[in-house]
Write a protein that holds these residues in place. Structure first.
Motif, PDB file in Angstrom:
ATOM      1  N   ASP A   1      23.797 -13.850  62.919  1.00 42.94           N
ATOM      2  CA  ASP A   1      24.352 -13.463  64.225  1.00 42.94           C
ATOM      3  C   ASP A   1      25.363 -12.324  64.108  1.00 42.94           C
ATOM      4  N   ASP A   2      25.433 -11.678  62.938  1.00 43.21           N
ATOM      5  CA  ASP A   2      26.337 -10.549  62.718  1.00 43.21           C
ATOM      6  C   ASP A   2      25.519  -9.315  62.349  1.00 43.21           C
ATOM      7  N   THR A   3      26.204  -8.209  62.115  1.00 46.52           N
ATOM      8  CA  THR A   3      25.518  -6.978  61.703  1.00 46.52           C
ATOM      9  C   THR A   3      26.354  -6.229  60.674  1.00 46.52           C
ATOM     10  N   LEU A   4      25.670  -5.438  59.858  1.00 40.41           N
ATOM     11  CA  LEU A   4      26.340  -4.492  58.975  1.00 40.41           C
ATOM     12  C   LEU A   4      26.622  -3.218  59.763  1.00 40.41           C
ATOM     13  N   ALA A   5      27.785  -2.642  59.564  1.00 48.78           N
ATOM     14  CA  ALA A   5      28.123  -1.381  60.213  1.00 48.78           C
ATOM     15  C   ALA A   5      27.293  -0.258  59.586  1.00 48.78           C
TER      16      ALA A   5
ATOM     17  N   ASP B   1      18.281 -19.110  65.143  1.00 46.85           N
ATOM     18  CA  ASP B   1      19.013 -17.970  65.701  1.00 46.85           C
ATOM     19  C   ASP B   1      18.052 -16.825  66.026  1.00 46.85           C
ATOM     20  N   ALA B   2      16.910 -17.179  66.615  1.00 45.23           N
ATOM     21  CA  ALA B   2      15.900 -16.178  66.939  1.00 45.23           C
ATOM     22  C   ALA B   2      16.416 -15.043  67.818  1.00 45.23           C
ATOM     23  N   PRO B   3      17.340 -15.291  68.767  1.00 50.41           N
ATOM     24  CA  PRO B   3      17.793 -14.177  69.611  1.00 50.41           C
ATOM     25  C   PRO B   3      18.582 -13.100  68.870  1.00 50.41           C
ATOM     26  N   HIS B   4      19.135 -13.420  67.686  1.00 47.08           N
ATOM     27  CA  HIS B   4      20.039 -12.481  67.030  1.00 47.08           C
ATOM     28  C   HIS B   4      19.576 -12.012  65.654  1.00 47.08           C
ATOM     29  N   VAL B   5      18.716 -12.794  64.988  1.00 52.16           N
ATOM     30  CA  VAL B   5      18.432 -12.514  63.579  1.00 52.16           C
ATOM     31  C   VAL B   5      17.770 -11.156  63.385  1.00 52.16           C
ATOM     32  N   ALA B   6      16.976 -10.695  64.356  1.00 53.72           N
ATOM     33  CA  ALA B   6      16.334  -9.391  64.208  1.00 53.72           C
ATOM     34  C   ALA B   6      17.370  -8.274  64.149  1.00 53.72           C
ATOM     35  N   ASP B   7      18.424  -8.388  64.964  1.00 50.19           N
ATOM     36  CA  ASP B   7      19.475  -7.365  64.934  1.00 50.19           C
ATOM     37  C   ASP B   7      20.159  -7.332  63.576  1.00 50.19           C
ATOM     38  N   ALA B   8      20.368  -8.507  62.985  1.00 44.48           N
ATOM     39  CA  ALA B   8      21.000  -8.564  61.662  1.00 44.48           C
ATOM     40  C   ALA B   8      20.127  -7.864  60.623  1.00 44.48           C
ATOM     41  N   VAL B   9      18.848  -8.222  60.592  1.00 46.55           N
ATOM     42  CA  VAL B   9      17.942  -7.629  59.602  1.00 46.55           C
ATOM     43  C   VAL B   9      17.814  -6.124  59.815  1.00 46.55           C
ATOM     44  N   ARG B  10      17.677  -5.708  61.062  1.00 43.26           N
ATOM     45  CA  ARG B  10      17.558  -4.265  61.340  1.00 43.26           C
ATOM     46  C   ARG B  10      18.805  -3.505  60.906  1.00 43.26           C
ATOM     47  N   SER B  11      19.978  -4.128  61.063  1.00 45.39           N
ATOM     48  CA  SER B  11      21.208  -3.450  60.631  1.00 45.39           C
ATOM     49  C   SER B  11      21.220  -3.255  59.120  1.00 45.39           C
ATOM     50  N   ALA B  12      20.582  -4.188  58.392  1.00 40.41           N
ATOM     51  CA  ALA B  12      20.472  -4.045  56.933  1.00 40.41           C
ATOM     52  C   ALA B  12      19.458  -2.961  56.567  1.00 40.41           C
ATOM     53  N   LEU B  13      18.330  -2.961  57.254  1.00 43.81           N
ATOM     54  CA  LEU B  13      17.313  -1.939  56.974  1.00 43.81           C
ATOM     55  C   LEU B  13      17.824  -0.549  57.329  1.00 43.81           C
ATOM     56  N   ALA B  14      18.651  -0.461  58.363  1.00 46.90           N
ATOM     57  CA  ALA B  14      19.170   0.832  58.806  1.00 46.90           C
ATOM     58  C   ALA B  14      20.151   1.444  57.815  1.00 46.90           C
TER      59      ALA B  14
ATOM     60  N   VAL C   1      32.808  -2.172  57.563  1.00 49.80           N
ATOM     61  CA  VAL C   1      31.503  -2.418  56.948  1.00 49.80           C
ATOM     62  C   VAL C   1      30.766  -3.609  57.562  1.00 49.80           C
ATOM     63  N   TYR C   2      31.474  -4.460  58.301  1.00 47.09           N
ATOM     64  CA  TYR C   2      30.849  -5.694  58.799  1.00 47.09           C
ATOM     65  C   TYR C   2      31.353  -5.991  60.202  1.00 47.09           C
ATOM     66  N   VAL C   3      30.433  -6.391  61.083  1.00 49.57           N
ATOM     67  CA  VAL C   3      30.789  -6.761  62.455  1.00 49.57           C
ATOM     68  C   VAL C   3      30.487  -8.247  62.643  1.00 49.57           C
ATOM     69  N   TRP C   4      31.544  -9.011  62.778  1.00 53.54           N
ATOM     70  CA  TRP C   4      31.476 -10.469  62.940  1.00 53.54           C
ATOM     71  C   TRP C   4      31.463 -10.744  64.436  1.00 53.54           C
TER      72      TRP C   4
ATOM     73  N   CYS D   1      33.112 -14.262  52.651  1.00 51.49           N
ATOM     74  CA  CYS D   1      32.228 -13.793  51.584  1.00 51.49           C
ATOM     75  C   CYS D   1      31.459 -12.559  52.025  1.00 51.49           C
ATOM     76  N   VAL D   2      31.421 -12.306  53.327  1.00 49.26           N
ATOM     77  CA  VAL D   2      30.745 -11.120  53.844  1.00 49.26           C
ATOM     78  C   VAL D   2      31.711  -9.937  53.794  1.00 49.26           C
ATOM     79  N   SER D   3      31.254  -8.771  54.190  1.00 45.30           N
ATOM     80  CA  SER D   3      32.024  -7.515  54.141  1.00 45.30           C
ATOM     81  C   SER D   3      32.329  -7.093  52.706  1.00 45.30           C
ATOM     82  N   LYS D   4      31.526  -7.590  51.770  1.00 47.50           N
ATOM     83  CA  LYS D   4      31.740  -7.283  50.350  1.00 47.50           C
ATOM     84  C   LYS D   4      30.406  -7.056  49.656  1.00 47.50           C
ATOM     85  N   LEU D   5      30.442  -6.260  48.605  1.00 46.85           N
ATOM     86  CA  LEU D   5      29.287  -6.020  47.745  1.00 46.85           C
ATOM     87  C   LEU D   5      29.631  -6.546  46.359  1.00 46.85           C
TER      88      LEU D   5
END
Length: 541
Positions: free
Chosen positions: A97-101, A17-30, A210-213, A163-167
Motif C-alpha cells: 500500500d506504499d510506493t517508492l519515490a 490489497d488488490a486496490p493498491h498493490v499494482a501501484d506499489a509494483v509499478r513504482s518499483a518498475l519505474a 525515497v519512500y512514500v508511506w 525497514c523500508v526506505s533503505k537499501l
C-alpha cells in the motif's frame, strides 16, 4: 547506472490489497534498469491480488510472483521469503500500500557504492490520505548526506524503526542472519532493525525522499501497526521492543549504547503516543495498559530514564510511582507535542517542583533550569463564535518561570488540518489576570474568511526577556463552549462553527460554510442518531 552496475531486487509484500498493490509494483518498475527484479510475495490473499500481480508479471519479465500456501499472519515471513529468493546484490523492501519515490533505488545505490556501505537509507514521508499532506519521518537523520562508519557513532539511528526506505547489501543480511521474526509478529521492524545495527554495518544517509508511506486512517481495515484498538497491540509493541533491546545489549562492542538509546526512544515515542490515547480508552484497557507498562518500565534503570527527553521521562516516573491509573488527562497533555503541564503546580517540603502533593517522589526540578522555549507551558483556550468570533487565551504560571520572563504578546495561527497551510494569523497583547498566576489575551477572528474544513490552533508566546515558546492551547470544556454554533458567514450567508478538543485536548475548529454545508452536517447528525435508535446500534454520538 552502467550495465555493469550491481542489481537491485525490490521485495513487495501484500495481503488482500488488490486496490493498491499494482501501484506499489509499478513504482518499483519505474525505478528503471537499476531494479533488476521485483519479487511480489502474496501472503495467501483471498481477493484479486494474485490476478493483479500475474497481469503485471505478464507485462514485465522483471516481476516474479510468489504466493504463500497459507497466510503467515504478519509481515516478517513474506519479507523473508522475498529475501531468500532475491538474486540482486542489493534489496529494498516495499509494502503493497506504499510506493517508492521516483529515482529512489538509483539514489540509494549510488550512495552505497560511493561509500562502500552495506546499508543506504533515505527519507520516508508519511502521506496522510485523503488530504495528501506529507509528514517527514525522522527528518533529523536525513537533513544532509552522511556516512556512519559504525551504528554506535549515531545512536539516533534507533529512532528510525522502519525497514523500508533503505537499501541493503543482500550478502550482508545473509551472512549476519539479519531476518524478520516469523509468523504473526507485529512490529517486526523493531527486531530486524536491531539485528541490523548489532551486525555493525557501514551506513550511508541521504536527504532524498525515497519512500512514500500511505497512511489511510479511514480505511475499512487498518494496517497492523495503525490498529491500536486492543491491548494486544501494546503488548506486542512492548515485546518487540524488549527483544530489540536485548539483541543490542548482547551485541559486541558499542551496541550497548544503542540499547540505551532504544529505551530512550521508547519513552519519547511509543510511550507518549499511547499515553495520548489513554483517556479515550475504557477502564479495563486503561488498567491493563497501566499494568503492562509499569512491568516493562521496571526493566529500565535510572540511566535509561535520564537519557530520555523530559516528557517521556516524567510519564514513566508517574507510572512507576503509582500502582493504579491516575491523572490520565494531565499525562495526556505531557505526552502532547509540544508537551503541556497543566496546573496545579505542587512543591515538596524543600520547595522542589513535584508532580503532585501525593507523588512528591516524581520530581520536576528540571523545569527550573530548562530553556523557556522548551518548557511545557499550559495555555487554555475558549472560542466563542457568536457575536463576532473571540478567542480567549489564559497562560498559567510554571514555578515562577513565566513571571520572570514577562508575558508580552501571543501570535495566534489557525492552520488547515489537511495541507498544514496557515489560514489565519493574529497577534494580541497579554494582560495580567492574577499576579504571578495567570495572564490573559483576547483575539478577534474572522472565521468567515476561511474555507470550510478543520483548522488547528497554534500559538507562539513572546516574552519581555526576548524568549519565545511555540505550543498548542488546551480546549476549555465549559458550559456551551464546545458546541456547534450557526453564525452569519459573510458572502456565504451562514457559517456553522464547531470548536472541539483533539485527541490530546488541543483546541481545533471545524467550519461548514453556506446553507449546503450546514445541511450536510445536519444530515450526518440525523443519520448517526437514527443508527443509534436501531437495535444494537449503540448510542448516537
Amino acid at each position: 547506472m552502467s550495465p555493469q552496475a550491481p542489481r537491485v531486487t525490490v521485495v513487495v509484500i501484500g495481503y488482500n490489497d488488490a486496490p493498491h498493490v499494482a501501484d506499489a509494483v509499478r513504482s518499483a518498475l519505474a525505478q528503471g534498469p537499476v531494479v533488476h527484479e521485483v519479487i511480489a510475495v502474496d501472503d495467501c490473499s483471498t481477493d484479486d491480488s494474485v490476478a493483479v500481480l500475474h497481469s503485471l508479471a505478464d507485462a514485465d519479465p522483471r516481476v516474479t510472483v510468489l504466493r504463500r500456501a497459507s497466510n503467515s499472519g504478519g509481515c516478517g515471513t513474506p519479507r523473508n521469503d522475498g529475501l531468500d529468493a532475491a538474486r540482486g546484490e542489493y534489496v529494498i523492501f516495499l509494502d503493497s500500500d506504499d510506493t517508492l519515490a521516483p529515482g529512489a533505488a538509483d539514489a540509494l545505490l549510488r550512495a552505497a557504492l560511493r561509500h562502500g556501505a552495506q546499508v543506504a537509507a533515505g527519507l520516508c514521508v508519511r502521506r496522510e490520505l485523503p488530504s495528501g499532506r506529507d509528514v517527514p519521518w525522522q527528518p533529523e537523520l536525513y537533513r544532509k548526506p552522511a556516512l556512519v562508519a559504525r551504528p554506535e557513532l549515531r545512536p539516533r539511528l534507533v529512532h528510525d524503526t522502519l525497514c523500508v526506505s533503505k537499501l541493503y547489501r543482500t550478502s550482508f543480511l545473509r551472512e549476519h542472519a539479519v531476518r524478520f521474526p516469523e509468523g504473526r509478529f507485529i512490529y517486526e521492524d523493531f527486531v530486524f532493525g536491531a539485528r541490523l545495527l548489532a551486525a555493525g554495518p557501514r551506513i550511508a544517509l541521504i536527504p532524498d525522499t525515497v519512500y512514500v508511506w500511505h497512511v489511510r486512517r479511514a480505511a475499512t481495515k487498518l494496517s497492523i501497526s495503525l490498529d491500536r484498538s486492543g491491548i494486544d497491540n501494546w503488548r506486542a509493541r512492548i515485546e518487540a521492543h524488549r527483544q530489540a533491546v536485548e539483541i543490542l545489549r548482547a551485541a559486541p562492542g558499542g551496541a550497548k549504547r544503542l540499547a540505551r538509546a532504544a529505551r530512550a526512544q521508547f519513552l519519547d515515542h511509543g510511550l507518549r503516543m499511547y499515553t495520548r490515547e489513554l483517556p479515550a480508552r475504557d477502564p479495563e484497557y486503561q488498567r491493563a495498559w497501566w499494568t503492562l507498562t509499569r512491568a516493562y518500565l521496571t526493566e529500565f534503570d535510572a540511566a535509561d530514564l535520564d537519557a530520555a527527553p523530559a516528557p517521556g521521562r516524567v510519564i514513566a516516573r508517574v507510572l512507576l510511582a503509582s500502582p493504579r491509573p491516575r491523572d490520565l488527562e494531565r499525562l495526556r497533555e505531557v505526552a502532547a507535542r509540544p508537551a503541556r503541564l497543566a496546573p496545579p503546580y505542587a512543591r515538596d517540603r524543600d520547595g522542589t517542583p513535584v508532580w503532585s502533593d501525593d507523588l512528591p517522589q516524581v520530581a520536576l526540578d528540571h523545569l527550573l533550569v530548562r530553556p523557556l522555549r522548551l518548557l511545557p507551558l499550559a495555555v487554555d483556550a475558549e472560542l466563542r463564535p457568536s457575536g463576532g468570533a473571540r478567542l480567549l487565551l489564559r497562560l498559567h504560571e510554571l514555578y515562577g518561570r513565566v513571571a520572570a520572563a514577562g508575558p508580552a504578546l501571543v501570535d495566534v495561527e489557525l492552520t488547515h488540518r489537511g495541507s498544514g497551510r496557515p489560514g489565519l494569523r493574529r497577534t494580541a497583547a497579554f494582560a495580567v489576570e492574577t499576579p504571578g498566576e495567570t495572564w490573559t489575551a483576547e483575539v478577534r477572528l474572522d472565521l468567515a474568511a476561511l474555507d470550510g474544513d478543520v483548522y488547528d490552533l497554534r500559538v507562539r508566546l513572546l516574552f519581555d526577556d526576548g524568549s519565545a515558546r511555540e505550543t498548542t492551547a488546551r480546549a476549555v470544556a465549559g458550559p456551551g463552549l464546545l458546541r456547534r454554533v450557526a453564525v452569519p458567514g459573510g458572502r456565504r450567508g451562514i457559517l456553522l462553527v464547531q470548536p472541539y478538543a483533539t485527541t490530546v485536548g488541543s483546541l481545533a475548529v471545524r467550519l461548514a460554510p453556506g446553507v449546503r454545508g450546514v445541511a450536510g452536517v445536519a444530515r450526518r447528525r440525523l443519520a448517526r442518531a437514527l443508527r443509534g435508535l436501531r437495535p444494537g446500534g449503540g448510542p448516537a454520538r
